[in-house]
Design a protein around this motif. Sequence first.
Motif, PDB file in Angstrom:
ATOM      1  N   TYR A   1       0.854  -1.167   0.000  1.00 16.96           N
ATOM      2  CA  TYR A   1       0.000   0.000   0.000  1.00 16.96           C
ATOM      3  C   TYR A   1       0.902   1.232   0.000  1.00 16.96           C
ATOM      4  O   TYR A   1       2.090   1.142   0.336  1.00 16.96           O
ATOM      5  CB  TYR A   1      -0.877   0.033   1.260  1.00 16.96           C
ATOM      6  CG  TYR A   1      -1.780  -1.163   1.438  1.00 16.96           C
ATOM      7  CD1 TYR A   1      -1.287  -2.354   1.952  1.00 16.96           C
ATOM      8  CD2 TYR A   1      -3.127  -1.101   1.091  1.00 16.96           C
ATOM      9  CE1 TYR A   1      -2.112  -3.463   2.117  1.00 16.96           C
ATOM     10  CE2 TYR A   1      -3.959  -2.203   1.259  1.00 16.96           C
ATOM     11  CZ  TYR A   1      -3.441  -3.370   1.776  1.00 16.96           C
ATOM     12  OH  TYR A   1      -4.267  -4.466   1.934  1.00 16.96           O
TER      13      TYR A   1
ATOM     14  N   ARG B   1      -4.645   6.171   2.183  1.00 17.36           N
ATOM     15  CA  ARG B   1      -3.799   5.044   1.851  1.00 17.36           C
ATOM     16  C   ARG B   1      -4.462   4.257   0.728  1.00 17.36           C
ATOM     17  O   ARG B   1      -5.672   4.047   0.742  1.00 17.36           O
ATOM     18  CB  ARG B   1      -3.608   4.153   3.074  1.00 17.36           C
ATOM     19  CG  ARG B   1      -2.645   2.996   2.857  1.00 17.36           C
ATOM     20  CD  ARG B   1      -2.457   2.231   4.153  1.00 17.36           C
ATOM     21  NE  ARG B   1      -1.601   2.945   5.085  1.00 17.36           N
ATOM     22  CZ  ARG B   1      -1.888   3.114   6.387  1.00 17.36           C
ATOM     23  NH1 ARG B   1      -2.999   2.610   6.887  1.00 17.36           N
ATOM     24  NH2 ARG B   1      -1.063   3.763   7.153  1.00 17.36           N
TER      25      ARG B   1
ATOM     26  N   GLN C   1       0.767   5.741   0.840  1.00 18.92           N
ATOM     27  CA  GLN C   1       0.025   6.914   1.270  1.00 18.92           C
ATOM     28  C   GLN C   1       0.838   8.155   0.976  1.00 18.92           C
ATOM     29  O   GLN C   1       1.923   8.337   1.540  1.00 18.92           O
ATOM     30  CB  GLN C   1      -0.338   6.842   2.752  1.00 18.92           C
ATOM     31  CG  GLN C   1      -1.265   7.953   3.190  1.00 18.92           C
ATOM     32  CD  GLN C   1      -1.845   7.696   4.574  1.00 18.92           C
ATOM     33  OE1 GLN C   1      -1.309   6.922   5.364  1.00 18.92           O
ATOM     34  NE2 GLN C   1      -2.961   8.339   4.864  1.00 18.92           N
TER      35      GLN C   1
END
Length: 115
Positions: free
Chosen positions: A37, A45, A39
């Motif tokens: 992931y 995110r 962000q």
Amino acid sequence: QVQLVESGGGLVQPGGSLRLSCAASGFTFSTYTMSWYRQAPGKERELVAGITPAGGTTNCADSVKGRFTISRDNTKSTLYLEMNSLKPEDTAVYYCNRRYSPYPWGQGTQVTVSS
């Protein structure tokens, strides 16, 4: 105790490459679908890529398809993200976690793409 330790980030010029690693411990890594992931500042995110437990199936977000490759080494309980042709919009903190029922997030690794 579950630990997810991301590493490999840094400052890279547009068009450059980086390889991120995620060392997992405290759970049976080889039995879970894992994901990367990211962000970016001021943004939610987002899911970048995922890989099934044995590594037979992978998928990537459209924004990174053809540039990023996710892989894993279950003997080392380690997840990888190979990033090529990096763009400024790839700048973010990158995290790894289980795809479903994520654990508490690690500290992530900062990737900055800038000239």
